[in-house]
Design an enzyme around this catalytic site. Structure first.
Site, short mmCIF file in Angstrom:
data_model
loop_
_atom_site.label_atom_id
_atom_site.label_comp_id
_atom_site.label_asym_id
_atom_site.label_seq_id
_atom_site.Cartn_x
_atom_site.Cartn_y
_atom_site.Cartn_z
N ASP A 88 -22.30 19.66 -20.73
CA ASP A 88 -21.13 18.91 -20.27
C ASP A 88 -20.75 17.82 -21.29
O ASP A 88 -21.61 17.08 -21.76
CB ASP A 88 -21.51 18.27 -18.92
CG ASP A 88 -20.34 17.67 -18.17
OD1 ASP A 88 -19.22 18.19 -18.31
OD2 ASP A 88 -20.56 16.68 -17.44
N ASP A 141 -15.69 18.53 -25.68
CA ASP A 141 -14.75 17.47 -25.30
C ASP A 141 -14.20 16.77 -26.54
O ASP A 141 -14.81 15.84 -27.07
CB ASP A 141 -15.46 16.46 -24.39
CG ASP A 141 -14.52 15.37 -23.89
OD1 ASP A 141 -13.37 15.30 -24.37
OD2 ASP A 141 -14.95 14.58 -23.03
N ASN A 172 -16.53 19.00 -10.81
CA ASN A 172 -17.67 18.32 -11.43
C ASN A 172 -18.04 17.05 -10.67
O ASN A 172 -17.19 16.16 -10.51
CB ASN A 172 -17.30 17.89 -12.86
CG ASN A 172 -17.29 19.03 -13.84
OD1 ASN A 172 -17.34 20.20 -13.46
ND2 ASN A 172 -17.21 18.69 -15.11
N THR A 198 -21.65 11.11 -10.25
CA THR A 198 -21.93 9.75 -9.75
C THR A 198 -22.28 9.75 -8.26
O THR A 198 -23.16 9.00 -7.83
CB THR A 198 -20.70 8.85 -10.03
OG1 THR A 198 -20.47 8.88 -11.44
CG2 THR A 198 -20.93 7.43 -9.58
O1 G3H Z 1 -18.47 15.79 -16.17
C1 G3H Z 1 -18.91 15.28 -15.13
C2 G3H Z 1 -18.02 14.78 -14.11
O2 G3H Z 1 -16.73 14.68 -14.52
C3 G3H Z 1 -18.56 13.84 -13.12
O3 G3H Z 1 -17.77 12.72 -12.83
O4 G3H Z 1 -19.52 11.06 -12.22
O5 G3H Z 1 -17.19 10.72 -11.60
O6 G3H Z 1 -18.51 12.50 -10.49
P1 G3H Z 1 -18.28 11.70 -11.72
ZN ZN Z 2 -16.53 14.74 -16.76
#
Ligand code: G3H
Ligand code: ZN
Length: 279
Positions: free
Chosen positions: A83, A105, A227, A230
């Site tokens: 990721d 990315d 995704n 958090t």
């Molecule tokens: O790539 C990971 C996600 O975009 C997670 O985002 O921590 O806001 O859920 P988040």
């Molecule tokens: Zn992300």
């Protein structure tokens, strides 16, 4: 159930109009919890390791191999994904470790720079049968600065996918990374416009900030890979705090980390049901 290709999970979800849950792994217990949660939901799942998590461990190999092994032992289809990689070396390493997919990315670059860097990575990954996600229209919050105002333009997104050959596209539609309050507003008309313009599955980043009923709506509007990181960290940390508060004598980390692992598994089961709710 063997480790499966990410494209199989995301492709099947897209064809069925369902979401594919992708959850971030920091420690081996996260991988175990996410798989346990998916098994309880009877749903496929994607385990993803971010470049930030690699930085925390100092290298990808140990946590990457452990995650692949957890996936191999699962009773539901599980894919392993890299990721938010910003450099081609880490991508190569993930490919060598047997990951089914990577997110490259380059969203911080200008449009032409993003296209050139992403097309090169995509060609290299495709030569190894590895599925590639990329990002256009930088989703904020990666540096701790929330920027929910960023938006991906549908026509530009269609041109970007055709120029880079990527298999899925992360889009900026109102979310921002690392939110601990569910105050993000997903721009559903924009999601529908992107869905109509872009021929590959769309990916929602920063999903932890989205109110839970809106997660289902976002999938209905056309997002596929969802995704979430958090939200799981909040559940994990709260469970440890609660356990230690109730058991001040505890010194064995297995006691409180097990409580956190169970809490994460329960959240994964619940969230998978939300993103896979039939329209
Ligand atoms: O790539 C990971 C996600 O975009 C997670 O985002 O921590 O806001 O859920 P988040
Ligand atoms: Zn992300």
């Amino acid at each position: 159930m063997p480790l499966v290709a990410t494209g199989e999970i995301v492709g099947a979800a897209a064809r069925a109009g369902l979401g594919a849950g992708a959850f971030n792994v920091i420690q081996i217990e996260h991988a175990q919890a996410i798989v346990a949660g998916a098994e309880a939901a009877g749903a496929p799942v994607i385990l993803q390791i971010s470049e930030n998590a690699v930085r925390y461990h100092g290298a990808l190999a140990a946590i990457g191999r452990a995650t692949v092994e957890v996936a191999r032992a699962a009773r539901v289809p599980v894919a392993v994904h890299l990721d938010h990689a910003t450099g081609p070396e880490l991508v190569r390493e993930a490919v060598d470790l047997g990951f089914g997919s990577v997110m490259f990315d380059a969203s911080a670059l200008d449009y032409d720079g993003n296209v050139a860097a992403t097309a090169e990575v995509a060609a290299g990954c495709h030569a190894h049968g590895v599925w590639v996600e990329a990002e256009l229209g930088e989703v904020g919050g990666k540096d701790g600065v929330h920027a929910p105002g960023a938006r991906t333009d549908p026509a530009e997104a269609a041109a970007y996918v055709s120029a880079t050959g990527v298999d899925a596209l992360a889009v900026a539609v109102g979310t921002s990374h690392a939110m601990v309050v569910k105050a993000a507003v997903v721009d559903l008309p924009l999601v529908a416009a992107l869905r109509a313009a872009v021929p590959v599955p769309l990916v929602l980043h920063g999903s932890s900030g989205v109110p839970e009923s809106d997660l289902t709506r976002a999938v209905e509007a056309g997002l596929t890979k969802v995704n979430i990181a958090t939200h799981l960290n909040v559940a994990y940390t709260r469970a440890i705090r609660d356990h230690l508060a109730g058991h001040p004598e505890v010194v064995d980390p297995r006691k409180y980390v097990a409580a956190a692992r169970d809490a994460v598994a329960r959240e994964v089961t619940r969230l998978l049901k939300l993103v896979r709710a039939t329209p």
